[in-house]
Design an enzyme around this catalytic site. Structure first.
Site, PDB file in Angstrom:
ATOM      1  N   GLU A  52      27.649 -23.444  46.335  1.00  0.00           N
ATOM      2  CA  GLU A  52      26.505 -24.148  45.753  1.00  0.00           C
ATOM      3  C   GLU A  52      25.992 -23.463  44.490  1.00  0.00           C
ATOM      4  OE1 GLU A  52      26.569 -25.241  50.125  1.00  0.00           O
ATOM      5  OE2 GLU A  52      26.660 -23.339  49.007  1.00  0.00           O
ATOM      6  N   PHE A 114      18.079 -26.332  63.254  1.00  0.00           N
ATOM      7  CA  PHE A 114      19.351 -25.839  62.717  1.00  0.00           C
ATOM      8  C   PHE A 114      19.457 -26.166  61.228  1.00  0.00           C
ATOM      9  CE2 PHE A 114      23.937 -26.700  61.862  1.00  0.00           C
ATOM     10  CZ  PHE A 114      24.377 -25.384  61.952  1.00  0.00           C
ATOM     11  N   GLN A 115      19.765 -25.159  60.435  1.00  0.00           N
ATOM     12  CA  GLN A 115      19.900 -25.264  58.980  1.00  0.00           C
ATOM     13  C   GLN A 115      18.630 -25.806  58.313  1.00  0.00           C
ATOM     14  OE1 GLN A 115      23.661 -27.275  58.017  1.00  0.00           O
ATOM     15  NE2 GLN A 115      24.676 -25.285  57.977  1.00  0.00           N
ATOM     16  N   LYS A 164      16.959 -36.075  56.405  1.00  0.00           N
ATOM     17  CA  LYS A 164      18.111 -36.875  56.811  1.00  0.00           C
ATOM     18  C   LYS A 164      17.698 -38.265  57.291  1.00  0.00           C
ATOM     19  CE  LYS A 164      22.418 -36.506  59.458  1.00  0.00           C
ATOM     20  NZ  LYS A 164      23.229 -35.599  60.325  1.00  0.00           N
ATOM     21  N   MET A 480      27.279  -2.459  31.305  1.00  0.00           N
ATOM     22  CA  MET A 480      25.940  -2.219  30.764  1.00  0.00           C
ATOM     23  C   MET A 480      25.184  -1.199  31.601  1.00  0.00           C
ATOM     24  SD  MET A 480      23.986  -2.891  28.215  1.00  0.00           S
ATOM     25  CE  MET A 480      24.251  -4.497  27.453  1.00  0.00           C
TER      26      MET A 480
END
Length: 581
Positions: A52, A114-115, A164, A480
């Protein structure tokens, strides 16, 4: 006329109607209903990324290269939280981005389902606005508002969180919806009185500088900027986010200001009597120690975001407005004053500036051990790919070398993570830029550290037919950080040696991901290797440039010090006495 659709169908139809072309995303449980109608869409291209974060940076690169709104999509929980970094990146660099996330069903919100993650709460500080959609009927209006907010005023990221059950419910779809954004009225037209006062200062200043930031590019104002610069003859500096807004080859361009800017650009700001700040925000990388920055300068500050004006440096003439309109109005006002004979002589200022440019040009020394200089690699990529190519960098030494040693002649040919400084930006952002501008040659200039964060998106590029070119400036270290350890930590190199000149084998890795892998470790082979990469147009190319370990970025203003302390090279005193004019 309205029709009845599921929330998922309404989402896809809304994206089509608002003009979205590409969605970078990954399906998952909560967002899955949206992927079913997306399967049938003939107007939306979905690119299945491997992470993602890659999808978010790809959408950002697409937006930066095209000026359009980038779109990324993820599921709830970890899918959404993986978007936090690219959202923050877009927020810092004012990039128009719409992030669409799935959410657990409405009844489960707040139950630690969940999630589940409160992505609206998490991203509130790093979005221009965000939405939790609670009714299927609100989807068309919300998507339209999200795109409007992302792309108008000061651009930025907007998140739309979709439970959802809302995606699965039936509701009315009608287009175009009526936007409901009370209080959102960005000021685009500058105030005439402020323009007149700014023009008066411009016409009378003896040591003026046009301090140009990324807002000029966001406003599509490069043409207007050039007109103003050539009308006034004032020197121009372009920040890291504004590279390409004014041609590097133009005689009035002094280069980039900031921690690793040119001596002429940094010192011109310090010694100026008038700063005309256009779409820049007096960032700490540019100002150095803020209370010592440009101590003798009067400040004109023009920005579309009123919150930026006076935030870091007080403005004597604040101008709220779109940079394109502001510069156009300034041109007219200055022309009117010039017609009356009101114009200061800045030839003495230019004599001083030209002396600085001649005395302290950008340059580098070849490594004593015969290893390949990263600056040489970057400069040859720029020379051979040319000013029409798009260059995308990661963050670190290679980013600075790419900003210093490639000549940017056109807007929107330089993409990087400026404000957030996100390692791993280059490969996915280059992918997005190539999708948005398929006819352009797109080079990702990356470091071996950055590359190992997001290189999995090369698989996406190979499968989706997105033939970017990647130059890995491989010094085996976090370059760096190592430079700072050399300068400020007595060479105590704690955890900066990646050993990536040995592991992994980037050529084999590129081959395994469906790309062409090349390697180069000598200056004599650089041009031929770049030309070989340029000749391959059907698959992504990865070039592993094995460079010296100890190259450093110069000039440098040490962090927390005044810009008067700028060092042209290691072990030298500051090039200017603070009292020099």
């Amino acid at each position: 006329m309205s029709e009845t659709l599921t929330g998922a169908q309404s989402l896809v139809r809304s994206l089509e109607s608002v003009g979205a072309e590409v969605v970078f995303g990954i399906p998952g449980g909560a967002i899955l209903p949206a992927y079913d109608p997306l399967f049938d869409s003939r107007r939306l291209r979905h690119i299945l990324v491997r992470h993602e974060q890659g999808g978010g940076h790809a959408a950002t690169g697409y937006a930066q290269a095209t000026g359009k709104v980038g779109v990324t999509m993820a599921t709830s929980g970890p899918g959404a939280t993986n978007l936090v970094t690219p959202i923050a990146d877009a927020y810092m660099d004012s990039v128009p981005l719409v992030a669409i996330t799935g959410q657990v069903p409405s009844a489960a919100i707040g139950t630690d389902a969940f999630q589940e993650a409160d992505i609206v709460g998490i991203t509130m500080p790093i979005t221009k606005h965000n939405f939790l959609v609670q009714s299927v009927d609100d989807i068309p209006r919300t998507i339209a508002e999200a795109f409007h907010l992302a792309s108008t005023g000061r651009p930025g990221p907007v998140l739309v969180d979709l439970p959802k059950d809302v995606l699965q419910a039936q509701g009315a779809f009608a287009w175009p919806p009526v936007l409901d954004l009370p209080g959102y009225h960005p000021t685009t037209r500058p105030h005439a009185k402020q323009i007149r006062e700014a023009a008066r200062l411009i016409s009378s200043a003896k040591r003026p500088v046009l301090y140009v930031g990324g807002g000029v590019l966001k406003a599509r104002a490069a043409v207007e900027l050039r007109v103003l610069a050539e009308l006034t003859g004032i020197p121009v500096v372009t920040t890291l986010m504004a590279r390409g807004a004014f041609p590097d080859s133009h005689p009035q361009h002094l280069g980039m200001p900031g921690m690793h800017g040119t001596v002429a650009a940094v010192t011109a700001l310090q010694k100026s009597d008038l700063l005309i700040c256009l779409g820049a925000r007096f960032d700490d990388r540019v100002t150095g120690k803020l209370d010592t920055f440009a101590p003798g300068a009067t400040v004109i500050h023009a920005d579309i975001d009123p919150a930026e004006i006076g935030k870091n440096r007080a403005a004597d003439v604040p101008i709220v407005g779109d940079c394109r309109e502001t510069i156009a109005e300034l041109v007219l006002a200055v022309q009117e004053l010039y017609r009356t004979g009101t114009r200061a002589d800045i030839s003495g200022w230019w004599s001083t500036l030209d002396g600085w440019r001649t005395t302290y040009p950008l340059g580098f020394e070849e490594p004593e051990d015969g290893s390949l200089a990263p600056q040489h690699v970057v400069s040859r990529i720029g020379a051979l790919a040319g000013p029409e190519a798009v260059y995308v960098s990661g963050v670190g030494q290679h980013q600075m070398f790419a900003s210093q040693y490639i000549s940017y002649e056109h807007p929107y040919t330089w993409l990087n993570s400026g404000g957030l400084g996100t390692m791993g930006y280059a490969v996915p952002a280059a992918m997005g830029a190539k999708v948005g501008r398929p006819d352009a040659t797109v080079w990702a200039i990356d470091g071996d550290g950055c590359f190992q964060m997001t290189n999995q998106e090369l698989v996406t590029c190979a499968i989706e037919g997105i033939p970017i070119k990647v130059a890995i400036i491989n010094n085996g270290n976090l370059g760096m950080v190592r430079q700072w350890q050399t300068l400020f930590y007595e060479g105590r190199y704690s955890n900066t040696n990646l050993q990536s000149k040995r592991i992994p084998d980037f050529v084999k890795l590129a081959d395994a991901m469906g790309c062409v892998g090349l390697r180069c470790d000598s200056a004599a082979e650089v041009d031929a290797t770049i030309e070989k990469a340029m000749a391959i147009d059907d698959v992504p190319v990865v070039v592993d440039f094995l460079v010296g370990t100890d190259a450093m970025v110069w000039p440098m203003v040490p962090a927390g010090t005044s810009n008067d302390e700028i060092l042209a090279a290691r072990d030298t005193r500051p090039v200017w006495d603070a009292n020099d004019v």
